[in-house]
Design a protein around this motif. Structure first.
Motif, PDB file in Angstrom:
ATOM      1  N   LEU A   6       0.820  -1.391   0.162  1.00 31.31           N
ATOM      2  CA  LEU A   6      -0.042  -0.103   0.093  1.00 31.31           C
ATOM      3  C   LEU A   6       1.115   1.263  -0.214  1.00 31.31           C
ATOM      4  O   LEU A   6       1.697   1.392   0.848  1.00 31.31           O
ATOM      5  CB  LEU A   6      -0.832  -0.005   1.283  1.00 31.31           C
ATOM      6  N   MET A  11      -2.729   2.629  -4.109  1.00 32.61           N
ATOM      7  CA  MET A  11      -3.946   3.041  -3.279  1.00 32.61           C
ATOM      8  C   MET A  11      -5.280   2.736  -4.320  1.00 32.61           C
ATOM      9  O   MET A  11      -6.234   2.167  -3.714  1.00 32.61           O
ATOM     10  CB  MET A  11      -4.158   4.184  -2.698  1.00 32.61           C
ATOM     11  N   ILE A  14      -7.101  -0.832  -4.824  1.00 31.32           N
ATOM     12  CA  ILE A  14      -7.878  -1.303  -3.489  1.00 31.32           C
ATOM     13  C   ILE A  14      -9.263  -1.719  -4.195  1.00 31.32           C
ATOM     14  O   ILE A  14      -9.884  -1.064  -5.053  1.00 31.32           O
ATOM     15  CB  ILE A  14      -8.083  -0.422  -2.511  1.00 31.32           C
ATOM     16  N   ASP A  15      -9.659  -3.112  -3.683  1.00 29.96           N
ATOM     17  CA  ASP A  15     -11.024  -3.387  -4.104  1.00 29.96           C
ATOM     18  C   ASP A  15     -11.188  -3.433  -5.618  1.00 29.96           C
ATOM     19  O   ASP A  15     -12.187  -3.006  -6.250  1.00 29.96           O
ATOM     20  CB  ASP A  15     -12.307  -2.470  -3.620  1.00 29.96           C
ATOM     21  N   LEU A  50      -9.645   6.728   4.098  1.00 27.83           N
ATOM     22  CA  LEU A  50      -8.997   5.139   4.312  1.00 27.83           C
ATOM     23  C   LEU A  50      -8.995   4.698   5.816  1.00 27.83           C
ATOM     24  O   LEU A  50      -8.317   5.109   6.556  1.00 27.83           O
ATOM     25  CB  LEU A  50      -7.703   4.890   3.321  1.00 27.83           C
ATOM     26  N   TYR A  70     -10.148  -2.915   6.358  1.00 30.71           N
ATOM     27  CA  TYR A  70     -10.085  -1.492   5.890  1.00 30.71           C
ATOM     28  C   TYR A  70     -11.493  -1.072   5.289  1.00 30.71           C
ATOM     29  O   TYR A  70     -12.308  -2.036   4.876  1.00 30.71           O
ATOM     30  CB  TYR A  70      -8.901  -1.379   4.646  1.00 30.71           C
ATOM     31  N   TRP A  72     -13.145   2.171   2.802  1.00 36.79           N
ATOM     32  CA  TRP A  72     -12.746   3.690   2.189  1.00 36.79           C
ATOM     33  C   TRP A  72     -13.948   4.455   1.801  1.00 36.79           C
ATOM     34  O   TRP A  72     -15.138   3.594   1.548  1.00 36.79           O
ATOM     35  CB  TRP A  72     -11.771   3.301   0.978  1.00 36.79           C
TER      36      TRP A  72
END
Length: 130
Positions: A6, A11, A14-15, A50, A70, A72
């Motif tokens: 990360l 970033m 993510i997902d 985040l 996590y 976001w």
């Protein structure tokens, strides 16, 4: 896709890239608001949050970090849309009247209002004669 570290550069991945897509959409909406209302001299904001929460492995003698959960969120802040205000006139029946073409003068008439009122008077006069 391989495991990634990360960083600000990764970033967006993510997902499965959904964070990048959501952020890019927020940038587009903010840019569109700037283009739509360029004379509104107020700041627009995008806030990317985040959140990270530790998951601790308590099965060992000394608790250790097992993983990190996590989430976001992206929030956009643009100046509210509104008007500078107008005037409404209370009516005898308890309602409020306003003039859509003359926001500060609910009792005034435009040329079109006068022409329509005159046509209505002429129609009424013609009905009364015939």
């Amino acid at each position: 896709m391989p495991k990634e570290t990360l960083t600000i550069d990764t970033m967006g991945n993510i997902d499965e890239g959904s964070l990048r897509i959501a952020a890019n959409n927020a940038f587009k909406l903010l840019a569109q608001d700037l283009a739509d209302r360029p004379v509104l001299n107020k700041a627009r904001k995008i806030v990317i949050t985040l959140e990270m929460k530790p998951v601790v492995n308590t099965n060992s003698h000394s608790p250790q970090l097992d993983s990190v959960e996590y989430a976001w969120h992206i929030a956009q802040k643009v100046p509210a849309i509104g008007s500078s205000g107008g005037v409404m006139q209370p009516q005898q029946d308890g309602t409020l009247a306003f003039h859509s073409d003359l926001p500060d003068s609910p009792n005034d008439e435009t040329i079109m209002d006068e022409a329509e009122r005159r046509r209505a008077e002429l129609r009424e006069r013609d009905r009364n004669r015939g």
